[in-house]
Design an enzyme around this catalytic site. Sequence first.
Site, short mmCIF file in Angstrom:
data_model
loop_
_atom_site.label_atom_id
_atom_site.label_comp_id
_atom_site.label_asym_id
_atom_site.label_seq_id
_atom_site.Cartn_x
_atom_site.Cartn_y
_atom_site.Cartn_z
N ASP A 8 -2.79 -1.22 -16.75
CA ASP A 8 -4.03 -1.95 -17.02
C ASP A 8 -4.40 -1.67 -18.48
OD1 ASP A 8 -6.52 -3.32 -16.51
OD2 ASP A 8 -7.46 -1.35 -16.34
N ASP A 10 -8.21 -2.08 -20.23
CA ASP A 10 -9.55 -1.48 -20.38
C ASP A 10 -9.75 -0.35 -19.39
OD1 ASP A 10 -11.04 -3.62 -22.21
OD2 ASP A 10 -9.86 -4.71 -20.73
N ASP A 166 -7.28 1.92 -13.73
CA ASP A 166 -8.53 2.62 -13.39
C ASP A 166 -9.42 1.81 -12.47
OD1 ASP A 166 -9.23 0.69 -15.50
OD2 ASP A 166 -11.20 1.67 -15.41
#
Length: 220
Positions: A8, A10, A166
């Site tokens: 991922d 961000d 996250d």
Amino acid sequence: MNPLLVFDLDGTLIDSAPDIIVAVNRTLQNHGKKVLSDDVIISHIGEGLKKLIADIFMEDDLDPAEIIELEMEFLKIYEEEMFNKTRIFPGVEDFLGQYSGPMAIITNKNELPAKAILKHLKLDRFPWVNVFGADTLEERKPSPLPLKTMMELAGHNPTNTFMIGDGIPDVLSALRAGVPSIAIEFGYTSLHLLQKYEPQGILGHYRELPAMIKKLSQKA
């Protein structure tokens, strides 16, 4: 064969929250709304722009055309802000520089701003298999489609791929694709929420990732 690592963006490779917060609150102020706290905005990061805008303006009962207009307004503001405070998380560049297997990025940020940030932070120097944004394919995370498509591009399968992220879209897309996931402890989503989706590892710092990948690969 070293595993395919799909990251991922961000909250995983970069800390972009400060610039997203400014852009969201500027958009709200443009429409006479109260600014939101950092925590509230951060809780929306990772779901994608459309959901971020739709959630924030939920009480306005906007039609699809109005939501698109707001998305375009937010993107314009975000483009003005996105290089100000966004930083790479500690240890990321060291890890990416030494890992000899294939690597890729799947983000729910739109593709153009994602690639612009990678270029600005010089993360585009790494040999990514590809970079998928929320608007690259017809479906975005938590759909398994981006992850399955990336595996096809890399010539890998779920047994030699890891999804690292996250957010719930990251670990849920991995679960749906049959791919083991590694949850980021220092990102934007509470760890107890991520653990519901059965991540195989919890990453506290990128210095831990080589040993974690080796250990989890041996289990597979």
